[in-house]
Design an enzyme around this catalytic site. Sequence first.
Site, short mmCIF file in Angstrom:
data_model
loop_
_atom_site.label_atom_id
_atom_site.label_comp_id
_atom_site.label_asym_id
_atom_site.label_seq_id
_atom_site.Cartn_x
_atom_site.Cartn_y
_atom_site.Cartn_z
N HIS A 229 0.83 -1.23 0.19
CA HIS A 229 0.15 -0.31 0.20
C HIS A 229 0.48 1.16 0.06
O HIS A 229 2.24 1.46 0.68
CB HIS A 229 -1.08 -0.13 1.30
N ASP B 261 -8.03 -5.36 0.06
CA ASP B 261 -8.53 -6.04 -1.28
C ASP B 261 -8.15 -7.37 -0.72
O ASP B 261 -8.35 -8.70 -1.56
CB ASP B 261 -7.70 -5.68 -2.42
C1 SDX Z 1 -6.47 0.07 -2.78
O1 SDX Z 1 -4.99 4.83 -2.20
C2 SDX Z 1 -5.21 3.97 -1.91
O2 SDX Z 1 -5.51 3.87 -0.58
C3 SDX Z 1 -5.90 3.01 -2.50
C4 SDX Z 1 -6.73 1.93 -1.75
C5 SDX Z 1 -8.48 3.16 -0.91
O3 SDX Z 1 -8.55 2.48 -0.64
O4 SDX Z 1 -8.82 3.70 -2.38
O5 SDX Z 1 -6.21 1.85 -0.21
C6 SDX Z 1 -7.43 1.20 -1.88
O6 SDX Z 1 -5.74 0.54 -3.68
C7 SDX Z 1 -5.48 -0.93 -2.66
C8 SDX Z 1 -3.96 -1.91 -3.00
C9 SDX Z 1 -4.49 -2.42 -4.25
N1 SDX Z 1 -3.48 -2.64 -4.66
C10 SDX Z 1 -2.74 -3.68 -5.24
O7 SDX Z 1 -3.27 -4.65 -3.59
C11 SDX Z 1 -2.08 -4.02 -6.37
C12 SDX Z 1 -0.51 -4.75 -5.70
N2 SDX Z 1 0.00 -3.86 -4.96
C13 SDX Z 1 0.43 -2.89 -5.54
O8 SDX Z 1 0.44 -2.59 -7.03
C14 SDX Z 1 1.71 -2.06 -4.92
O9 SDX Z 1 1.82 -2.24 -3.72
C15 SDX Z 1 0.66 -0.79 -4.63
C16 SDX Z 1 0.14 -0.23 -5.92
C17 SDX Z 1 -0.41 -0.51 -3.75
C18 SDX Z 1 1.08 0.51 -3.97
O10 SDX Z 1 2.72 1.34 -5.02
P1 SDX Z 1 3.94 2.15 -4.11
O11 SDX Z 1 3.26 3.15 -3.21
O12 SDX Z 1 4.12 2.79 -5.94
O13 SDX Z 1 4.28 0.93 -4.25
P2 SDX Z 1 5.58 0.42 -5.33
O14 SDX Z 1 5.26 -0.29 -6.37
O15 SDX Z 1 6.43 1.38 -5.14
O16 SDX Z 1 6.47 -0.29 -4.72
C19 SDX Z 1 7.38 0.08 -3.33
C20 SDX Z 1 8.21 -2.28 -3.78
C21 SDX Z 1 8.57 -1.71 -5.32
O17 SDX Z 1 10.11 -2.87 -5.17
P3 SDX Z 1 11.66 -1.68 -5.29
O18 SDX Z 1 11.11 -1.60 -6.19
O19 SDX Z 1 11.39 -1.11 -3.68
O20 SDX Z 1 11.95 -3.10 -5.19
O21 SDX Z 1 7.72 -2.58 -3.43
C22 SDX Z 1 6.96 -3.66 -3.84
C23 SDX Z 1 8.10 -2.57 -4.93
O22 SDX Z 1 7.85 -3.61 -6.47
N3 SDX Z 1 5.85 -3.88 -4.34
C24 SDX Z 1 5.78 -5.35 -4.85
C25 SDX Z 1 4.04 -4.95 -4.43
N4 SDX Z 1 4.05 -4.04 -4.02
C26 SDX Z 1 4.98 -3.05 -4.27
N5 SDX Z 1 6.25 -6.40 -4.29
C27 SDX Z 1 5.33 -7.61 -4.90
N6 SDX Z 1 4.39 -7.44 -4.39
C28 SDX Z 1 3.11 -6.39 -4.42
N7 SDX Z 1 2.27 -6.27 -3.83
#
Ligand code: SDX
Length: 435
Positions: A310, A370
């Site tokens: 998140h 989720d």
């Molecule tokens: C919602 O914003 C809100 O409030 C949203 C929400 C709401 O109520 O409105 O809470 C609802 O959208 C919840 C999120 C649902 N999405 C997912 O579950 C999809 C999977 N999660 C990710 O795609 C990700 O965690 C996000 C999109 C939720 C957050 O992305 P960020 O903040 O841009 O984080 P990032 O992509 O920069 O990740 C940081 C690191 C990265 O690795 P490095 O570059 O540091 O090596 O963490 C890794 C990412 O690759 N990472 C993951 C991951 N989520 C982040 N690696 C594997 N699996 C994951 N799920």
Amino acid sequence: MKNTETITLIDNSTGKKLELPILRPTVGTPTIDVRGLYKELGYFTYDPGFLATASCQSAITYLDGEKGVLRYRGYPIEELAEKSTFLEVCYLLYYGNLPNEKQFDDFQEDIRQHTLLHEALRSFYTGFRRDAHPMGIMVGVVGALSSFFHDHENVHDAKLRQRAAHRLIAKMPTIAAWSYRYAHGLPFMYPQNHLDYASNFLYMMFAMPTEEYTPPPLFVKALDLIMILHADHEQNASTSTVRLTGSSEANPFAAVSAGIASLWGPAHGGANEAVIQMLLDISNSDNDVQHYIDRAKDKTDRFRLMGFGHRIYKNYDPRAVIIRNMCHKILQQLEPGNDYQELFDTAMKIESVALKDDYFKSRNLYPNVDYYSGIILLAMKIPLNMFTVIFALSRTIGWISHWNEMMQDPESRIGRPRQLYSGEELRNYAKLDKR
Ligand code: SDX
């Protein structure tokens, strides 16, 4: 907002100094007011994805990502989840306080009077293919509401904004349920005003004109809880989309339609559907959890652990904990060994393996809202492609409350971000035979 404190910026290339005001919130992270930066020092700020940028002031929802705190108008989500109802939370989010008995009775009565759709809207559904994703139908039908209510053109009239909000709260369950009924070739069921909000939605989803239908009380409670937990979440992607769309003084129905489109993405609200797909894939691959954990860590693989991570929460998403407990309760009511129990067990196993793995721990990746919600919806016989629709139905109150707050904010103006230009500086047109 007090701003007696300042922070000094020194441009080392010119020696120029600038005192920028620090704006202190009621609670949470202080912000630097950079509005004078371009005029005084000739710089923009650069923050793709807005990781450290406050787009507005808001009094609606407070999050503390480090501590896993979520409060609507100051009330902890845990208390509202336990003691309130979704419609009472709608009143709280829009009007700012919990209603007294008369206020709540009047509010509920007004919502009941707006649950029907204009009969011409029924024909909108027949324009979609039967296999259309319900979110695509929602984007279209909600956007079309703007062509039915011309009295909402004046977005500066508080009474008209209130009427738009009540209409949206009231009509979203009907629009959502009908998108499911149309996709399954079932007759549309009309809202029953004697039913509560969650019961009415389940009635329109699952009742048949040929027989009596009473939604199971535990499913009604679970759906009402899911809607409370999804009602608002500060400046997330879809809420920011509604604010940006509304900042041009666009019709509120058009703005909410834009929010639905943004929520549809798997990185945002579409994740609940993607989580179940992932759990089903894992179950079908002999539950090789470690293989999927390794894929999620592999940078060459686009696969992510859906429902994990998140932007704000670097601890458990408090909503995930509440939903996991409700999930457990629902599964205990079902026949032992049902398919949903297996999905839940797989989800719990993934969570336990991931949270011991340094890749997830070092990046503070925890289950988000989720991760478990889809298992509850599946157990309620709500199909996969309706999960994000339920999220949109719940989040409508958040979207419209932020829209209303923005329209009253004297500091609000049309949203128009700048950019860091990286293109060609200047080129002159060359004739075809000269290129
Ligand atoms: C919602 O914003 C809100 O409030 C949203 C929400 C709401 O109520 O409105 O809470 C609802 O959208 C919840 C999120 C649902 N999405 C997912 O579950 C999809 C999977 N999660 C990710 O795609 C990700 O965690 C996000 C999109 C939720 C957050 O992305 P960020 O903040 O841009 O984080 P990032 O992509 O920069 O990740 C940081 C690191 C990265 O690795 P490095 O570059 O540091 O090596 O963490 C890794 C990412 O690759 N990472 C993951 C991951 N989520 C982040 N690696 C594997 N699996 C994951 N799920």
